[in-house]
Structures are given as structure tokens and as C-alpha cells.
Design a protein around this motif. Structure first.
Motif, PDB file in Angstrom:
ATOM      1  N   ARG A   1      -2.285   1.416  -8.645  1.00  0.00           N
ATOM      2  CA  ARG A   1      -1.880   0.594  -7.501  1.00  0.00           C
ATOM      3  C   ARG A   1      -2.851   0.668  -6.331  1.00  0.00           C
ATOM      4  O   ARG A   1      -2.841  -0.208  -5.478  1.00  0.00           O
ATOM      5  CB  ARG A   1      -0.473   0.990  -7.033  1.00  0.00           C
ATOM      6  CG  ARG A   1       0.615   0.675  -8.037  1.00  0.00           C
ATOM      7  CD  ARG A   1       0.735  -0.808  -8.268  1.00  0.00           C
ATOM      8  NE  ARG A   1       1.836  -1.091  -9.191  1.00  0.00           N
ATOM      9  CZ  ARG A   1       1.881  -2.148  -9.972  1.00  0.00           C
ATOM     10  NH1 ARG A   1       0.906  -3.031  -9.947  1.00  0.00           N
ATOM     11  NH2 ARG A   1       2.906  -2.330 -10.784  1.00  0.00           N
ATOM     12  N   PHE A   2      -3.693   1.698  -6.272  1.00  0.00           N
ATOM     13  CA  PHE A   2      -4.717   1.763  -5.220  1.00  0.00           C
ATOM     14  C   PHE A   2      -5.886   0.840  -5.530  1.00  0.00           C
ATOM     15  O   PHE A   2      -6.625   0.447  -4.658  1.00  0.00           O
ATOM     16  CB  PHE A   2      -5.272   3.185  -5.063  1.00  0.00           C
ATOM     17  CG  PHE A   2      -4.580   4.000  -4.020  1.00  0.00           C
ATOM     18  CD1 PHE A   2      -4.361   3.516  -2.740  1.00  0.00           C
ATOM     19  CD2 PHE A   2      -4.154   5.280  -4.313  1.00  0.00           C
ATOM     20  CE1 PHE A   2      -3.732   4.280  -1.779  1.00  0.00           C
ATOM     21  CE2 PHE A   2      -3.519   6.057  -3.360  1.00  0.00           C
ATOM     22  CZ  PHE A   2      -3.309   5.554  -2.091  1.00  0.00           C
ATOM     23  N   ARG A   3      -6.054   0.532  -6.795  1.00  0.00           N
ATOM     24  CA  ARG A   3      -7.185  -0.277  -7.235  1.00  0.00           C
ATOM     25  C   ARG A   3      -7.176  -1.624  -6.527  1.00  0.00           C
ATOM     26  O   ARG A   3      -6.172  -2.327  -6.527  1.00  0.00           O
ATOM     27  CB  ARG A   3      -7.079  -0.483  -8.742  1.00  0.00           C
ATOM     28  CG  ARG A   3      -8.368  -0.864  -9.391  1.00  0.00           C
ATOM     29  CD  ARG A   3      -8.206  -0.859 -10.872  1.00  0.00           C
ATOM     30  NE  ARG A   3      -8.591   0.458 -11.359  1.00  0.00           N
ATOM     31  CZ  ARG A   3      -8.427   0.852 -12.592  1.00  0.00           C
ATOM     32  NH1 ARG A   3      -7.854   0.074 -13.461  1.00  0.00           N
ATOM     33  NH2 ARG A   3      -8.831   2.033 -12.971  1.00  0.00           N
TER      34      ARG A   3
ATOM     35  N   PRO B   1       1.337   3.144  -3.826  1.00  0.00           N
ATOM     36  CA  PRO B   1       0.449   4.204  -4.311  1.00  0.00           C
ATOM     37  C   PRO B   1       0.473   5.448  -3.426  1.00  0.00           C
ATOM     38  O   PRO B   1       0.275   6.561  -3.916  1.00  0.00           O
ATOM     39  CB  PRO B   1      -0.935   3.554  -4.329  1.00  0.00           C
ATOM     40  CG  PRO B   1      -0.846   2.404  -3.406  1.00  0.00           C
ATOM     41  CD  PRO B   1       0.580   1.935  -3.470  1.00  0.00           C
ATOM     42  N   ILE B   2       0.751   5.277  -2.144  1.00  0.00           N
ATOM     43  CA  ILE B   2       0.868   6.445  -1.269  1.00  0.00           C
ATOM     44  C   ILE B   2       2.082   7.273  -1.678  1.00  0.00           C
ATOM     45  O   ILE B   2       2.017   8.508  -1.729  1.00  0.00           O
ATOM     46  CB  ILE B   2       0.925   6.009   0.203  1.00  0.00           C
ATOM     47  CG1 ILE B   2      -0.430   5.443   0.626  1.00  0.00           C
ATOM     48  CG2 ILE B   2       1.342   7.169   1.104  1.00  0.00           C
ATOM     49  CD1 ILE B   2      -0.432   4.783   1.989  1.00  0.00           C
TER      50      ILE B   2
ATOM     51  N   ALA C   1      -0.508   5.920  -8.891  1.00  0.00           N
ATOM     52  CA  ALA C   1      -1.306   5.929  -7.661  1.00  0.00           C
ATOM     53  C   ALA C   1      -2.662   5.280  -7.902  1.00  0.00           C
ATOM     54  O   ALA C   1      -3.107   4.428  -7.130  1.00  0.00           O
ATOM     55  CB  ALA C   1      -1.477   7.368  -7.161  1.00  0.00           C
ATOM     56  N   ARG C   2      -3.308   5.655  -8.985  1.00  0.00           N
ATOM     57  CA  ARG C   2      -4.637   5.096  -9.298  1.00  0.00           C
ATOM     58  C   ARG C   2      -4.553   3.604  -9.590  1.00  0.00           C
ATOM     59  O   ARG C   2      -5.368   2.813  -9.115  1.00  0.00           O
ATOM     60  CB  ARG C   2      -5.234   5.832 -10.491  1.00  0.00           C
ATOM     61  CG  ARG C   2      -6.523   5.265 -11.013  1.00  0.00           C
ATOM     62  CD  ARG C   2      -7.671   6.199 -10.785  1.00  0.00           C
ATOM     63  NE  ARG C   2      -8.850   5.791 -11.526  1.00  0.00           N
ATOM     64  CZ  ARG C   2      -9.695   4.858 -11.123  1.00  0.00           C
ATOM     65  NH1 ARG C   2      -9.465   4.203 -10.008  1.00  0.00           N
ATOM     66  NH2 ARG C   2     -10.758   4.559 -11.822  1.00  0.00           N
TER      67      ARG C   2
ATOM     68  N   LEU D   1       0.826  -1.207   0.000  1.00  0.00           N
ATOM     69  CA  LEU D   1       0.000   0.000   0.000  1.00  0.00           C
ATOM     70  C   LEU D   1       0.865   1.263   0.000  1.00  0.00           C
ATOM     71  O   LEU D   1       0.416   2.328  -0.418  1.00  0.00           O
ATOM     72  CB  LEU D   1      -0.938  -0.006   1.215  1.00  0.00           C
ATOM     73  CG  LEU D   1      -1.876   1.194   1.350  1.00  0.00           C
ATOM     74  CD1 LEU D   1      -2.828   1.264   0.153  1.00  0.00           C
ATOM     75  CD2 LEU D   1      -2.643   1.116   2.643  1.00  0.00           C
TER      76      LEU D   1
END
Length: 130
Positions: free
Chosen positions: A117-119, A74-75, A114-115, A71
Motif C-alpha cells: 500500500r505504500f507503493r 500502510p501506516i 504496508a509495502r 496513506l
């Protein structure tokens, strides 16, 4: 999509590690020909930006590559996107439009990572059936 994200992560990591490393290692006077905006900031601020960029570069690669706290990737990308928003604003305020445009492109790549890897990952069991 995973390959595209890894390529974007790698390119961003190289870019930010290089730029951040220069800000950390070089004196403000040495940076002026390369980054004229440094005259508007205290040397400590420039060094701090460099540290954030180097840590962000590590955050783009290490958590995802080691599967340790993925996590954080993406942060890190989102944080570097915030840095790019600030950089774009500085360049536009200084009428350095081509540098502002370059920062905008880097911002778009950071947002993509970010988008992407946040998915949330979907497993076959999580896919609803009708």
C-alpha cells in the motif's frame, strides 16, 4: 496484487480487532489462560495494547475503503508490524516459540500490506517511454 492486499488487510483486521477487543473487554485474570504473557505486564499496558490493535484494525480497512486519507492504511499496517515485533520478542523471551512463530507470520502479513500500500500508483502518463 490488489486482491491479495485486500484479503491480507481483512484477515489482519479481523485478527487484531478480535485480539485487541479481548484485551480491552476482559480482565487480566480472564486473559491469563488465553494469553499467559499478560502476567508480565500491568493491566493498563495490556489495555493500551488492545486499544492500539483495535485502532490499527480500523486503520487497515477504513481509509482504503473510503478513499479518505488512504496513506493511513500502510501506516496502520506498519504500526501493527511494530506491535508484532514486540510480541515476538516477548514470546521468545518467555520461551513460547510457537506463539513467537505465529507472531512472525502475522508480522510478515503486516509488512506485505504496508509495502504493497505504500507503493506509489503509476498512471499511464507516469510510465517512462524509450
Amino acid at each position: 496484487m490488489n486482491v491479495i492486499l485486500w484479503v491480507a488487510q481483512a484477515l489482519l483486521a479481523v485478527l487484531f480487532a478480535g485480539a485487541g477487543g479481548m484485551k480491552i473487554a476482559m480482565s487480566p485474570e480472564s486473559l491469563i489462560p488465553l494469553m499467559p504473557w499478560v502476567v508480565d505486564f500491568a493491566p493498563e499496558t495490556v489495555k493500551a495494547i488492545g486499544v492500539v490493535e483495535v485502532l490499527g484494525a480500523a486503520g487497515l480497512i477504513l481509509p482504503a475503503a473510503t478513499s479518505t486519507a488512504p496513506l493511513l492504511t500502510p501506516i496502520a499496517a506498519a504500526g501493527l508490524g511494530v506491535v508484532m515485533v514486540g510480541g515476538t520478542a516477548v514470546h521468545i523471551a518467555r520461551s513460547e516459540y510457537s506463539a513467537g512463530l505465529a507472531n512472525g507470520v502475522v508480522l510478515a502479513a503486516a509488512v506485505l500490506v504496508a509495502r504493497g500500500r505504500f507503493r506509489p500508483r503509476q498512471t499511464p502518463d507516469a510510465i517512462p517511454t524509450r
